[in-house]
Design an enzyme around this catalytic site. Structure first.
Site, short mmCIF file in Angstrom:
data_model
loop_
_atom_site.label_atom_id
_atom_site.label_comp_id
_atom_site.label_asym_id
_atom_site.label_seq_id
_atom_site.Cartn_x
_atom_site.Cartn_y
_atom_site.Cartn_z
CD GLU A 282 -4.20 6.55 -12.79
OE1 GLU A 282 -4.05 6.28 -11.75
OE2 GLU A 282 -3.38 7.62 -13.31
CD GLU A 285 -10.43 4.10 -13.18
OE1 GLU A 285 -9.04 3.94 -13.26
OE2 GLU A 285 -11.08 4.35 -12.50
CB CYS A 308 -0.04 5.88 -8.34
SG CYS A 308 0.16 7.63 -9.10
CB SER A 328 -7.79 6.23 -11.28
OG SER A 328 -7.47 4.99 -11.41
CE LYS A 367 4.22 4.29 -3.40
NZ LYS A 367 2.75 3.99 -4.30
CD GLU A 370 0.60 2.12 -1.88
OE1 GLU A 370 1.59 1.92 -2.36
OE2 GLU A 370 -0.54 2.50 -2.93
CD GLU A 375 -7.02 -1.43 0.96
OE1 GLU A 375 -7.12 -1.74 2.37
OE2 GLU A 375 -6.93 -0.22 0.92
CB CYS A 512 8.07 9.93 -6.03
SG CYS A 512 6.53 9.16 -5.80
FE1 HC0 Z 1 6.31 7.07 -6.76
FE2 HC0 Z 1 4.96 5.53 -7.82
S1 HC0 Z 1 5.80 7.29 -8.66
S2 HC0 Z 1 4.24 6.82 -6.01
O1 HC0 Z 1 6.09 8.77 -6.64
O2 HC0 Z 1 2.49 6.00 -9.33
O3 HC0 Z 1 6.91 6.38 -3.86
O4 HC0 Z 1 9.16 7.02 -7.34
O5 HC0 Z 1 7.17 4.14 -7.00
O6 HC0 Z 1 3.79 2.95 -6.50
O7 HC0 Z 1 5.97 4.09 -10.12
C1 HC0 Z 1 6.87 6.91 -4.89
C2 HC0 Z 1 8.17 7.10 -7.00
C3 HC0 Z 1 6.34 5.34 -6.92
C4 HC0 Z 1 4.27 4.02 -7.27
C5 HC0 Z 1 5.52 4.48 -9.15
C6 HC0 Z 1 3.37 5.96 -8.52
#
Ligand code: HC0
Ligand code: SF4
Length: 579
Positions: A282, A285, A308, A328, A367, A370, A375, A512
């Site tokens: 990132e 980029e 992310c 990104s 998550k 995700e 993909e 997070c």
């Molecule tokens: Fe997060 Fe992550 S920081 S989104 O907030 O970027 O869930 O803790 O794991 O993937 O590293 C959440 C937290 C993660 C991801 C990381 C990012």
């Protein structure tokens, strides 16, 4: 100012203060199921719906709901008179009369406000019997809605509409048919829900819960033909201890690694490693776009947006599809980890893709969604097989009869377990962009940073901005957490008014650390601040604090990927967005 007494204690409050707030300010806890106040955001849910908070006011014929009755001059309040308590018991019995009695198998059992209250009030019998409302269960890739268990507190609506501005949930129909639902009673999966999980985080009952993957993980761990690796997200280590009675903000990184090993994971790795990898991709980029812009290319897409957070990605795909070229293209650390584990690591260890199971421990319910996106799979085999929340991990640790508090501190395994402080701070709002700045500054200027703590990027305000001097070039940075705040920045970009070169967006308040899969914190921002401090403390304690200094990341490029944004890196570590 207003003078009154509560339980014979004199108190002076500002005009407009509710009885509930007045009582709480002197340590008197009046129970409620629907009320919730997000102090830092000035948002309050007070539909006055549950009526559990009724109190007796001298001279008034009716009991008063404390959450929506203003204190007035000379009031004499008895918060726990027998009349008030009796009414509370009746109210809770009435709620229970329209609630399934399946506590034994409910996902929320042990964490349910209604169950706790029934216990507290000593309810042993429900005197009101009638027909119960029934709704079909709605299962999505991340969240389960069991509306039979909804008590219409409307906290989820507050989170979805006021905090996140997604607007998926609202109460429809009347009387016994009232239900909180997406429009036309469609499934969440068909709505514009982002799976941020903030509704799950505030639901007082089992009406909204995460999809449970612990059973599938136990089966994988019990299968001798499988090698099971686990990755742990940055924010989990700052909150997992709360599930075992530890103070919020206690770092449990070493105990968490030890617990995962005892549960039988073959390799205990760290998402923070992949966070360092994300910065390499990132950050490259960002500098690529920035340098084109500085060279006079006005077509280049700026600001670059971090990508992310899966709920944030889903949010802009639904709500701002015209901006989909701006974020990104870097995949999230969770997904980068999965892609590297099932190629580089699997090859190194000579494990077939189908025999390698990747489990994530995440503070997040999105998550789960995700990891299931098409993909991120090869011939139907996902890069990340299962994503458990922090709460699910705590449950597994308890199932394994592991005494978490007395575990020794253990290290992660290598090569995918080594990380720098930059990877750790991903777990809090502002952390991803601070990590990116640490690397981008040094790569761009060729100079070593004199300071690594960018205080101007830190904090809890929902929208923040800062300017960082890249040796004469000023880089303007925006930060938003909570999708309502993100929307404000996106509207500015859409209108062509954005002043920023780079923007970090995280869906959950606090980033997070406040994810929908974390130990329940009931909207208490003080708990989030403690978790945030823990994240920065872990960063400070690291020997290496810049992603581009992680020796295992450098080795990964040398042995496998080539360089950031190489063809292989594009194939494994980047993605595209959809309308
Ligand atoms: Fe997060 Fe992550 S920081 S989104 O907030 O970027 O869930 O803790 O794991 O993937 O590293 C959440 C937290 C993660 C991801 C990381 C990012
Ligand atoms: Fe709204 Fe987030 Fe809940 Fe979806 S997960 S309904 S977007 S609060």
């Amino acid at each position: 100012m207003i003078n009154l007494t509560i339980d014979n204690k004199p108190i002076v409050v500002k005009k407009g203060t509710t009885i509930l707030d007045a009582a709480s300010s002197i340590g008197i806890d009046i129970p409620t199921l629907c009320h919730m106040k997000l102090h830092d955001m000035n948002i309050e849910n007070k539909p006055g719906g549950c009526r559990v908070c009724v109190v007796e006011v001298k001279g008034r014929r009716n009991l008063a709901p404390a959450c929506c009755t203003e204190a007035t001059e000379g009031m004499e309040i008895n918060s726990h008179s027998l009349r008030a308590v009796n009414a509370r018991r009746t109210v809770v019995e009435l709620i229970l009369s329209d609630h399934p009695a399946d506590c034994l198998v409910c996902a929320k059992s042990g964490n349910c406000d209604l169950q706790d209250l029934a216990q507290h009030l000593g309810i042993r019998e429900i005197h009101y019997q009638g027909s119960q409302s029934h709704y079909r269960e709605d299962t999505s890739p991340a969240i389960i809605r069991e509306m039979d268990k909804c008590i219409l507190c409307r906290r989820c609506e507050m989170m979805c509409n006021e905090v996140q501005t997604v607007g998926v949930l609202s109460t429809i129909n009347r009387g016994f048919h009232s239900v909180v639902s997406p429009a036309f009673e469609m499934n969440l999966d068909h709505s514009t829900c982002t799976y941020c999980g903030q509704c799950v985080a505030v639901c007082p009952t089992g009406a909204l819960t995460e999809v449970d993957h612990t059973g599938a993980v136990i089966r994988a761990l019990s299968d001798p033909t499988k090698t099971v690796v686990v990755q742990t997200a940055p924010a989990v280590r700052a909150a997992l201890g709360e599930e075992f009675g530890m103070e919020p903000g206690t770092l449990v990184t070493g105990k968490m690694a030890a617990a995962l090993r005892r549960l039988g994971f073959d390799y205990v790795f760290d998402t923070d490693f992949a966070a360092d990898l994300t910065i390499m991709e990132e950050g490259t980029e960002l500098l690529g776009r920035l340098n084109k812009y500085l060279a006079g290319d006005k077509q280049v897409k700026l600001p670059i947006l971090t990508s992310c957070c899966p709920a944030w990605v889903k949010f802009f795909e639904h709500q701002f599809p015209e901006l989909k070229d701006i974020p990104s293209t870097a995949r999230s650390p969770q997904q980068m980890f999965g892609a590297i584990a099932k190629t580089y690591f699997a090859d190194k260890m000579n494990i077939k893709r189908d025999d390698l199971v990747v489990v994530s421990i995440m503070p997040c319910v999105a998550k789960k969604y995700e990891s299931g996106r098409d993909e991120f799979a090869v011939n139907g085999n996902p890069d990340v097989d299962y994503a458990l929340t922090t709460r699910e991990l705590a449950h597994l640790i308890n199932l394994g009869n592991i005494d978490f508090k007395s575990l020794p501190n253990e290290e992660f395994d290598n090569p995918l377990g080594e990380s720098t402080g930059a990877g750790v701070i991903f777990g809090t709002t502002g952390g991803v962009i601070e990590a990116a700045v640490r690397t981008a500054y040094e790569v761009q200027t060729g100079k070593a940073l004199k300071r690594l703590d960018f205080e101007e990027l830190r904090g809890m305000e929902g929208l923040r901005k800062a300017t960082i001097d890249f040796d004469g070039t000023l880089i303007h940075i925006g930060i938003a957490h909570g999708l309502g705040n993100a929307r404000k920045l996106l509207e500015e970009i859409k209108a062509g008014h954005s002043e920023f070169h780079a923007i970090e967006i995280m869906s959950c308040p606090g980033g997070c650390i406040g994810g929908g899969g974390q130990p329940y914190h009931h909207g208490d921002v003080e708990i989030l601040k403690k978790r945030q401090r823990a994240i920065y403390a872990e960063d400070k304690n690291k020997v290496l604090r810049k992603s581009h200094e992680n020796p295992y990341i450098l080795k990964l490029y040398e042995e496998f990927l080539g360089e950031p944004l190489s063809e292989k890196a594009h194939h494994l570590l980047h993605t595209q967005y959809f309308d």
